[in-house]
Design a protein around this motif. Structure first.
Motif, PDB file in Angstrom:
ATOM      1  N   UNK A  34       0.748  -1.210   0.071  1.00 15.91           N
ATOM      2  CA  UNK A  34       0.055  -0.012  -0.042  1.00 15.91           C
ATOM      3  C   UNK A  34       0.960   1.258  -0.173  1.00 15.91           C
ATOM      4  N   UNK A  35       1.949   1.357   0.854  1.00 12.45           N
ATOM      5  CA  UNK A  35       2.840   2.275   1.010  1.00 12.45           C
ATOM      6  C   UNK A  35       3.682   2.613  -0.386  1.00 12.45           C
ATOM      7  N   UNK A  36       3.846   1.656  -0.986  1.00 13.24           N
ATOM      8  CA  UNK A  36       4.636   1.483  -2.387  1.00 13.24           C
ATOM      9  C   UNK A  36       3.711   2.256  -3.183  1.00 13.24           C
ATOM     10  N   UNK A  37       2.409   1.694  -3.288  1.00 14.07           N
ATOM     11  CA  UNK A  37       1.627   2.199  -4.370  1.00 14.07           C
ATOM     12  C   UNK A  37       1.331   3.681  -4.150  1.00 14.07           C
ATOM     13  N   UNK A  38       1.094   4.231  -2.908  1.00 17.14           N
ATOM     14  CA  UNK A  38       0.946   5.580  -2.644  1.00 17.14           C
ATOM     15  C   UNK A  38       1.919   6.277  -2.974  1.00 17.14           C
ATOM     16  N   UNK A  39       3.222   5.760  -2.571  1.00 16.39           N
ATOM     17  CA  UNK A  39       4.329   6.836  -3.039  1.00 16.39           C
ATOM     18  C   UNK A  39       4.369   6.736  -4.486  1.00 16.39           C
ATOM     19  N   UNK A  40       4.147   5.692  -5.172  1.00 20.22           N
ATOM     20  CA  UNK A  40       4.197   5.764  -6.770  1.00 20.22           C
ATOM     21  C   UNK A  40       3.251   6.859  -7.298  1.00 20.22           C
ATOM     22  N   UNK A  41       1.971   6.727  -6.848  1.00 26.66           N
ATOM     23  CA  UNK A  41       1.058   7.632  -7.179  1.00 26.66           C
ATOM     24  C   UNK A  41       1.308   8.999  -7.042  1.00 26.66           C
ATOM     25  N   UNK A  42       1.778   9.453  -5.708  1.00 30.91           N
ATOM     26  CA  UNK A  42       2.192  10.667  -5.581  1.00 30.91           C
ATOM     27  C   UNK A  42       3.129  11.446  -6.625  1.00 30.91           C
ATOM     28  N   UNK A  43       4.138  10.350  -6.840  1.00 29.56           N
ATOM     29  CA  UNK A  43       5.385  10.359  -7.635  1.00 29.56           C
ATOM     30  C   UNK A  43       4.742  10.850  -9.190  1.00 29.56           C
ATOM     31  N   UNK A  44       3.995  10.143  -9.468  1.00 28.89           N
ATOM     32  CA  UNK A  44       3.446  10.140 -10.771  1.00 28.89           C
ATOM     33  C   UNK A  44       2.503  11.529 -11.213  1.00 28.89           C
ATOM     34  N   UNK A  45       1.497  11.590  -9.934  1.00 30.36           N
ATOM     35  CA  UNK A  45       0.939  13.056 -10.385  1.00 30.36           C
ATOM     36  C   UNK A  45       1.323  14.280  -9.668  1.00 30.36           C
TER      37      UNK A  45
END
Length: 154
Positions: A34-45
């Motif tokens: 979950x934390x990795x997915x959230x970090x990726x989302x924040x990085x992408x957008x």
């Protein structure tokens, strides 16, 4: 004990959908994933939004899907919207509201029937190819959002 309230909401949404205990649902979701997915989302957008608006529509599909997930958060799950209402929400994000509306439908985040729009009832089932083109955040956030676990962003 989990400190991340977003993650707790996702766990509770899974509990409601599957009937699992909190511990079982939490283990199935995995805090690290979950934390990795959230970090990726924040990085992408993170670099694409300014003042709540998209500065440019990304060409890469994965980044575009990440942006669409952020835009979808402005809709209320289960509510019917007329096309002008959808356009109004999307105009608050980017001037090309027709493109965003089309993409939200194409990615199966919004459903269209009889000139009305609503968020999808369930997260779309993705093929292996589609899963490569959407961020991991979709699998973690979208089911809870569609179940009403998260209030719409304003």
């Amino acid at each position: 004990m989990t400190r991340n309230s977003d993650f707790k909401q996702v766990v509770r949404a899974r509990m409601a959908a599957t009937g699992e205990s909190y511990t079982a649902a939490r283990a199935a979701l995995g805090q690290e994933a979950y934390d990795a997915a959230r970090a990726e989302q924040e990085r992408l957008v993170g670099r694409l939004f300014s003042g709540g608006r998209i500065e440019r529509v990304p060409a890469r599909r994965k980044v575009r899907a990440a942006v669409l997930l952020e835009v979808l958060g402005r809709f209320e799950p289960g509510r019917d919207y007329s096309e002008p209402e959808v356009n109004e929400v999307l105009l608050g994000v980017h001037e090309d509201f027709a493109y965003l509306r089309r993409e939200l439908v194409n990615y199966r985040y919004l459903e269209r029937a009889d000139g009305r729009y609503r968020t999808a009832a369930h997260a779309p089932t993705r093929s292996a190819l589609e899963r490569q083109e959407v961020p991991a955040w979709e699998a973690h956030w979208l089911p809870g959002f569609l179940a009403g676990a998260f209030p719409p962003e304003r």
